[in-house]
Design an enzyme around this catalytic site. Structure first.
Site, PDB file in Angstrom:
ATOM      1  N   GLY A 175      61.113  28.124  29.263  1.00  0.00           N
ATOM      2  CA  GLY A 175      61.134  28.379  30.692  1.00  0.00           C
ATOM      3  C   GLY A 175      61.237  27.064  31.443  1.00  0.00           C
ATOM      4  O   GLY A 175      61.044  25.981  30.871  1.00  0.00           O
ATOM      5  N   GLN A 233      59.730  21.340  38.292  1.00  0.00           N
ATOM      6  CA  GLN A 233      59.948  20.471  37.142  1.00  0.00           C
ATOM      7  C   GLN A 233      61.220  19.649  37.275  1.00  0.00           C
ATOM      8  O   GLN A 233      61.377  18.639  36.581  1.00  0.00           O
ATOM      9  CB  GLN A 233      60.002  21.287  35.853  1.00  0.00           C
ATOM     10  CG  GLN A 233      58.677  21.922  35.488  1.00  0.00           C
ATOM     11  CD  GLN A 233      58.793  22.708  34.217  1.00  0.00           C
ATOM     12  OE1 GLN A 233      59.145  23.877  34.233  1.00  0.00           O
ATOM     13  NE2 GLN A 233      58.510  22.053  33.095  1.00  0.00           N
ATOM     14  N   CYS A 235      55.245  21.541  27.026  1.00  0.00           N
ATOM     15  CA  CYS A 235      55.899  21.610  28.337  1.00  0.00           C
ATOM     16  C   CYS A 235      56.911  20.488  28.445  1.00  0.00           C
ATOM     17  O   CYS A 235      56.628  19.353  28.041  1.00  0.00           O
ATOM     18  CB  CYS A 235      54.834  21.481  29.432  1.00  0.00           C
ATOM     19  SG  CYS A 235      55.482  21.593  31.104  1.00  0.00           S
ATOM     20  N   LEU A 236      58.058  20.808  29.002  1.00  0.00           N
ATOM     21  CA  LEU A 236      59.079  19.781  29.196  1.00  0.00           C
ATOM     22  C   LEU A 236      58.604  18.691  30.155  1.00  0.00           C
ATOM     23  O   LEU A 236      59.088  17.559  30.094  1.00  0.00           O
ATOM     24  CB  LEU A 236      60.375  20.416  29.707  1.00  0.00           C
ATOM     25  CG  LEU A 236      61.013  21.442  28.773  1.00  0.00           C
ATOM     26  CD1 LEU A 236      62.252  22.059  29.418  1.00  0.00           C
ATOM     27  CD2 LEU A 236      61.336  20.851  27.422  1.00  0.00           C
ATOM     28  N   HIS A 243      52.550  30.330  32.319  1.00  0.00           N
ATOM     29  CA  HIS A 243      52.804  28.885  32.263  1.00  0.00           C
ATOM     30  C   HIS A 243      53.769  28.454  33.371  1.00  0.00           C
ATOM     31  O   HIS A 243      53.498  27.499  34.099  1.00  0.00           O
ATOM     32  CB  HIS A 243      53.368  28.532  30.881  1.00  0.00           C
ATOM     33  CG  HIS A 243      53.721  27.095  30.703  1.00  0.00           C
ATOM     34  ND1 HIS A 243      53.003  26.257  29.888  1.00  0.00           N
ATOM     35  CD2 HIS A 243      54.726  26.348  31.223  1.00  0.00           C
ATOM     36  CE1 HIS A 243      53.548  25.045  29.919  1.00  0.00           C
ATOM     37  NE2 HIS A 243      54.606  25.084  30.713  1.00  0.00           N
ATOM     38  N   GLU A 244      54.892  29.171  33.492  1.00  0.00           N
ATOM     39  CA  GLU A 244      55.909  28.776  34.482  1.00  0.00           C
ATOM     40  C   GLU A 244      55.445  29.031  35.914  1.00  0.00           C
ATOM     41  O   GLU A 244      55.694  28.216  36.798  1.00  0.00           O
ATOM     42  CB  GLU A 244      57.235  29.475  34.194  1.00  0.00           C
ATOM     43  CG  GLU A 244      57.862  29.109  32.867  1.00  0.00           C
ATOM     44  CD  GLU A 244      58.054  27.613  32.646  1.00  0.00           C
ATOM     45  OE1 GLU A 244      58.242  26.854  33.628  1.00  0.00           O
ATOM     46  OE2 GLU A 244      57.999  27.190  31.478  1.00  0.00           O
ATOM     47  N   HIS A 285      53.360  26.334  37.378  1.00  0.00           N
ATOM     48  CA  HIS A 285      54.087  25.192  37.943  1.00  0.00           C
ATOM     49  C   HIS A 285      54.320  25.356  39.451  1.00  0.00           C
ATOM     50  O   HIS A 285      54.367  24.366  40.179  1.00  0.00           O
ATOM     51  CB  HIS A 285      55.443  25.008  37.248  1.00  0.00           C
ATOM     52  CG  HIS A 285      55.362  24.303  35.943  1.00  0.00           C
ATOM     53  ND1 HIS A 285      54.911  23.016  35.799  1.00  0.00           N
ATOM     54  CD2 HIS A 285      55.692  24.721  34.690  1.00  0.00           C
ATOM     55  CE1 HIS A 285      54.977  22.657  34.535  1.00  0.00           C
ATOM     56  NE2 HIS A 285      55.442  23.683  33.835  1.00  0.00           N
TER      57      HIS A 285
END
Length: 168
Positions: free
Chosen positions: A41, A46, A94-95, A136-137, A140
């Protein structure tokens, strides 16, 4: 990690913004970036845009070999409307927190209301891996990273050690 955009609450999109062709191009760019970096995701903050846009997809993802398949999902202005009381603990990466993994407790099931990329309301009832990725997303969009959700930082590890000892 460290960029101010990751710690701000993202702004919702208006109907005019959703209909703007630039938004469609931005969403397509997010999808391409998520796929290029093997993310499950990606949220707009991000990539330094403080707007409520999330893209999710997990199709034979090498970063999550045990994760279930999740079809491409685009969410605009998502809100989690219900969380199950039953929790699960699992590994997250996570990216935006490059090369780190840790164990996080999340609800096993969630219901999410959001607009799709065309402005139509969708309700998603998700469980398991999909529910975790949604949580998670969407975090953000509220300036939260997975490390903020960790109860015990002793599981925090580098990707190389995660792959070596924990990825199964």
């Amino acid at each position: 990690m460290g960029h101010p955009a990751l710690r701000r609450q993202a702004e919702p999109l208006s109907q005019k913004e959703i209909a703007d062709p630039e938004t469609a191009l931005f969403i397509d760019s997010m999808i391409a970036t998520m796929r290029e970096y093997n993310g499950a995701g990606l949220a707009a903050p991000q990539v330094h845009l403080s707007k409520q846009i999330v893209v999710i997809e997990a199709q034979s993802n090498s970063r999550y070999p045990n994760g279930e398949q999740v079809p491409l999902t685009v969410l605009i202005n998502p809100k989690i409307t219900s969380f199950s009381d039953k929790m699960q603990e699992g590994w997250e990466g996570c990216l935006s927190v490059a090369k780190l993994w840790g164990r996080v407790k999340r609800s096993c099931e969630v219901t999410v209301e959001a607009l799709n990329r065309y402005g139509t309301i969708n309700v998603i009832n998700a469980e398991g891996f999909f529910a975790v990725v949604l949580q998670h997303e969407i975090d953000h969009l509220y300036g939260k990273l997975f490390v903020d959700r960790m109860d015990d930082l002793s599981s925090l590890c580098f990707s190389s050690e995660y792959r070596r000892y924990h990825s199964g």
